[in-house]
Write an enzyme that holds these catalytic residues in place. Structure first.
Site, PDB file in Angstrom:
ATOM      1  N   GLU A 131      17.745  87.216 134.536  1.00 15.18           N
ATOM      2  CA  GLU A 131      18.719  87.346 135.619  1.00 15.18           C
ATOM      3  C   GLU A 131      18.514  88.733 136.203  1.00 15.18           C
ATOM      4  O   GLU A 131      19.130  89.695 135.784  1.00 15.18           O
ATOM      5  CB  GLU A 131      20.141  87.134 135.094  1.00 15.18           C
ATOM      6  N   GLU A 161      18.035  97.493 143.269  1.00 16.48           N
ATOM      7  CA  GLU A 161      17.788  97.842 141.866  1.00 16.48           C
ATOM      8  C   GLU A 161      16.345  97.588 141.435  1.00 16.48           C
ATOM      9  O   GLU A 161      15.942  97.981 140.346  1.00 16.48           O
ATOM     10  CB  GLU A 161      18.756  97.140 140.911  1.00 16.48           C
TER      11      GLU A 161
END
Length: 376
Positions: free
Chosen positions: A136, A145
């Site tokens: 995930e 990110e």
């Protein structure tokens, strides 16, 4: 957004500058080492239901197979993989959350199958190739990110030629919306500047130092924070005033880091309301679990973070304010040129630029407007 090992973003075929792992760990990974943050993600029912369905409705992909969970976090995906029949699961976690994952594996009776390895996926060594990589990795607007870099590294190092990725595909979306967030942010900005001006006056009056030389820099800081940074929001579907468009598609089995280092697109967004104020663009993503062409899923599952009447996901949507907003009507279209590149200061954050121009139904075309935004 599970905790992921760092690394692939540090180097690339395009020669991106190296990332200081210690700084990166301090700035990023430490957040994921706390259970409160893991709990936030574990309470996201849309997220959890999609992954649970993807694993158990496609148990043949897991039964008797070897699985690699990249950035296992709490370990729940590794546990599900074991419960679905995996022969072995390697659960890689960069932070001290690894110990919690081991404890959960023991508590759920799968410690003999799930092996939790603390370290970065770029550095760990597995004793065998794997049939499935599950992770995930998605951040805000999918790529914030830069977590997918580590999944790509894991795939290139450890996935068998006929292996599958969970998820297997991803898309980024952009849509025109109406919102009052811009007015609120402008009000907050004005309050911040009024407070600064009082501070300047008081410092001059009480201490005899003129701080006004810093006003321009302070204004610039606050403009970036209040007016040029994307805003997290859970939008209602009725705030979307036109057709959404896909601006990026990713095949997780073949994508490279260079493919996602920059995202550029040009789309037309038709307006569907009779009369509206186009105040912003909204970005979201979806991912799909469909296996591969040679090893398709039994049942394709989708995880969608689009505006939802029931409140959506912890990812929400990213709102990009347009200054100035535009008055639009049904039949109009907005042409948007979009670019998103990694910040030079922090490769996990994104710098964006939007150029938007209104094409009225009548044929009139308005001048293009360019605005810079930051996804931080």
């Amino acid at each position: 957004m599970a905790s992921l090992p760092n690394g692939a973003a540090a180097t690339g075929s395009s020669g991106a500058p190296a990332v200081d792992k210690e700084v990166d760990f301090a700035n990023y990974f430490c957040t994921y080492a706390y259970l409160y943050h893991q709990k936030e993600m574990l309470c996201d029912r849309v997220r959890m239901d999609a992954y649970h369905s993807a694993v158990f409705r496609n148990a043949p992909h897991f039964r008797g197979k070897v699985v690699l969970d990249v950035g296992t976090g709490s370990g729940i995906l590794a546990i599900w993989s074991a419960q679905a029949g995996a022969r072995k699961v390697y659960a890689v976690e960069a932070t001290d959350m690894a110990e919690h994952a081991r404890e959960l594996a023991r508590a759920n009776g799968v410690a003999d199958i799930v092996e939790v390895i603390q370290g970065t996926v770029e550095d760990v060594v597995l004793p065998e190739k794997v049939d499935v990589i599950i992770s995930e990795w998605m951040g805000y607007f999918l790529l914030r990110e830069s977590m997918f870099d580590s999944v790509i590294c894991a795939r290139d190092r450890w996935l068998k030629p006929d292996g599958v990725m969970y998820p297997s595909h991803a898309r980024m979306w952009l849509a025109p919306i109406r919102t009052g967030l811009g007015d609120k942010k402008m009000e907050d900005f004005d309050i911040a500047m009024d407070d600064w001006n009082l501070f300047v006056e008081d410092t001059q009056a009480y201490y005899g130092v003129n701080m006004n030389a810093l006003t321009k820099a302070y204004r610039s800081e606050n403009e970036k924070y209040y007016l040029k940074s994307s805003i997290w929001n859970n939008l209602h579907p009725n705030q979307v005033i036109g057709q959404a468009a896909v601006i990026k598609e990713i095949d997780c089995l073949t994508a490279t880091v260079d493919d996602i280092r920059e995202v550029r697109a040009q789309v037309m967004l038709p307006i569907s309301l009779d009369e509206a104020r186009l105040a912003a663009l909204a970005g979201w993503f979806d991912v799909h679990f469909r296996g591969s062409k040679q090893n398709p899923a039994v049942e394709e599952v989708e995880l969608n973070t689009a505006p939802n009447e029931r409140g959506g996901t912890h990812w929400g949507q990213q709102v990009f304010l347009l200054k100035p907003p535009l008055k639009v009507t049904r039949g109009d279209s907005v042409k948007v040129s979009f670019s998103m590149v990694r910040s030079k200061e922090n490769h996990r954050l994104m710098d964006m630029e939007f150029t938007y121009e209104l094409h009225e139904f009548s044929g009139k075309q308005h001048p293009a407007i360019t605005t810079k935004m930051y996804l931080e």
